[in-house]
Design an enzyme around this catalytic site. Structure first.
Site, short mmCIF file in Angstrom:
data_model
loop_
_atom_site.label_atom_id
_atom_site.label_comp_id
_atom_site.label_asym_id
_atom_site.label_seq_id
_atom_site.Cartn_x
_atom_site.Cartn_y
_atom_site.Cartn_z
N GLU A 55 0.85 -1.19 0.00
CA GLU A 55 0.00 0.00 0.00
C GLU A 55 0.89 1.23 0.00
OE1 GLU A 55 -3.69 2.28 2.27
OE2 GLU A 55 -3.38 0.12 2.56
N GLU A 80 4.78 5.29 3.61
CA GLU A 80 4.18 6.59 3.92
C GLU A 80 5.27 7.52 4.44
OE1 GLU A 80 2.22 9.65 4.18
OE2 GLU A 80 0.82 7.97 3.82
N ASP A 107 9.50 7.79 1.22
CA ASP A 107 8.92 7.88 -0.11
C ASP A 107 8.79 6.48 -0.72
OD1 ASP A 107 8.77 8.30 -3.07
OD2 ASP A 107 8.98 10.40 -2.49
N ASP A 129 -2.50 12.40 -2.66
CA ASP A 129 -2.59 13.85 -2.77
C ASP A 129 -2.86 14.21 -4.23
OD1 ASP A 129 -2.15 16.65 -2.83
OD2 ASP A 129 -0.80 16.49 -1.11
N LYS A 133 -3.91 21.86 -8.65
CA LYS A 133 -3.50 22.96 -9.52
C LYS A 133 -2.61 22.44 -10.64
CE LYS A 133 -3.76 26.50 -5.90
NZ LYS A 133 -3.02 27.53 -5.14
N ASP A 165 -10.99 10.86 -5.33
CA ASP A 165 -12.25 11.60 -5.41
C ASP A 165 -12.03 12.94 -6.10
OD1 ASP A 165 -10.80 12.72 -3.35
OD2 ASP A 165 -12.34 12.46 -1.81
#
Length: 223
Positions: A55, A80, A107, A129, A133, A165
């Site tokens: 994951e 993570e 990372d 994330d 933009k 989402d």
């Protein structure tokens, strides 16, 4: 993966003080379940594991821990860089007595580079994330080189699940994964990606609905 110098994880790596109990677990338990810092075979971490799952960006570790609890015969590796998330995940591991979880507190691209070919059965990238933009799109995790590394580490027939989402990130990911020619997408109707997969575990982050669309779930298969 080509060497482009040190990797940089964008975003905050710590947002608030880590609670004392979690800090203690970071000192005591994390070193025991941290993956090696050099190239390694995941099977050596849990001999006899039926499968190996990864994951990427496990957030607070809720999904990772729940999947590991559901499938104790599977080795679940989580990556993570966000320290508060790692602290939360270590707490889940300790509270649930999970012996089949290993963590990389850094990372995910560093971890992928250390994995051998065709060693993973499944990979999850859930609600990363979105960097909405346009000028920040280069910071998104899903880039052609990461797609290629995931394909290298996954076994033929291995599965990659991506969820978001944010509508633009869904389009972005679908375009780049399919353009690689390394994965196939088996969806046949809208419900195949609009509805959570049967084995999906909803987290508190997902329930916040911070994006601009309903959650989208893509399950890709390594060719």
């Amino acid at each position: 993966m080509e060497d482009h110098g040190p990797l940089r994880s964008f975003g905050r790596l710590k947002s608030r003080p880590i609670k004392p109990r979690q800090a203690a677990l970071m000192e005591a338990l994390l070193p025991e379940i941290r993956v090696p810092q050099e190239a390694f075979d995941p099977r050596a971490l849990m001999p006899g594991a039926a499968e190996v799952w990864l994951e990427i960006g496990f957030g607070g570790g809720e999904h990772m821990a729940a999947q590991a609890a559901r499938r104790p015969e599977v080795l679940v590796i989580g990556a993570e860089p966000f320290l508060n998330g790692v602290a939360s995940a270590v707490r889940h591991v300790e509270e649930q007595g999970l012996s089949n979880v290993r963590l990389h507190d850094g990372d995910a691209r560093e971890l992928l580079a250390r994995l051998p070919d065709a060693c993973l059965d499944r990979a999850f990238i859930l609600f990363p994330d979105p960097w909405p933009k346009a000028r920040h799109h280069k910071r998104r995790l899903i880039q052609p080189e990461v797609v290629a590394e995931l394909a290298r580490a996954l076994k033929p027939g291995g599965r990659l699940r991506f969820a978001t989402d944010w509508a633009n990130y869904a389009d972005w990911t679908l375009e780049r994964v399919l353009a690689s020619g390394l994965f196939r997408w088996e969806a046949e109707r809208a419900d195949d990606w609009r509805r959570p997969p049967l084995d999906h575990i909803t987290t508190r982050y997902e329930e916040k609905r911070l994006g601009d669309c309903a959650p989208v779930f893509f399950d890709f298969v390594r060719r």
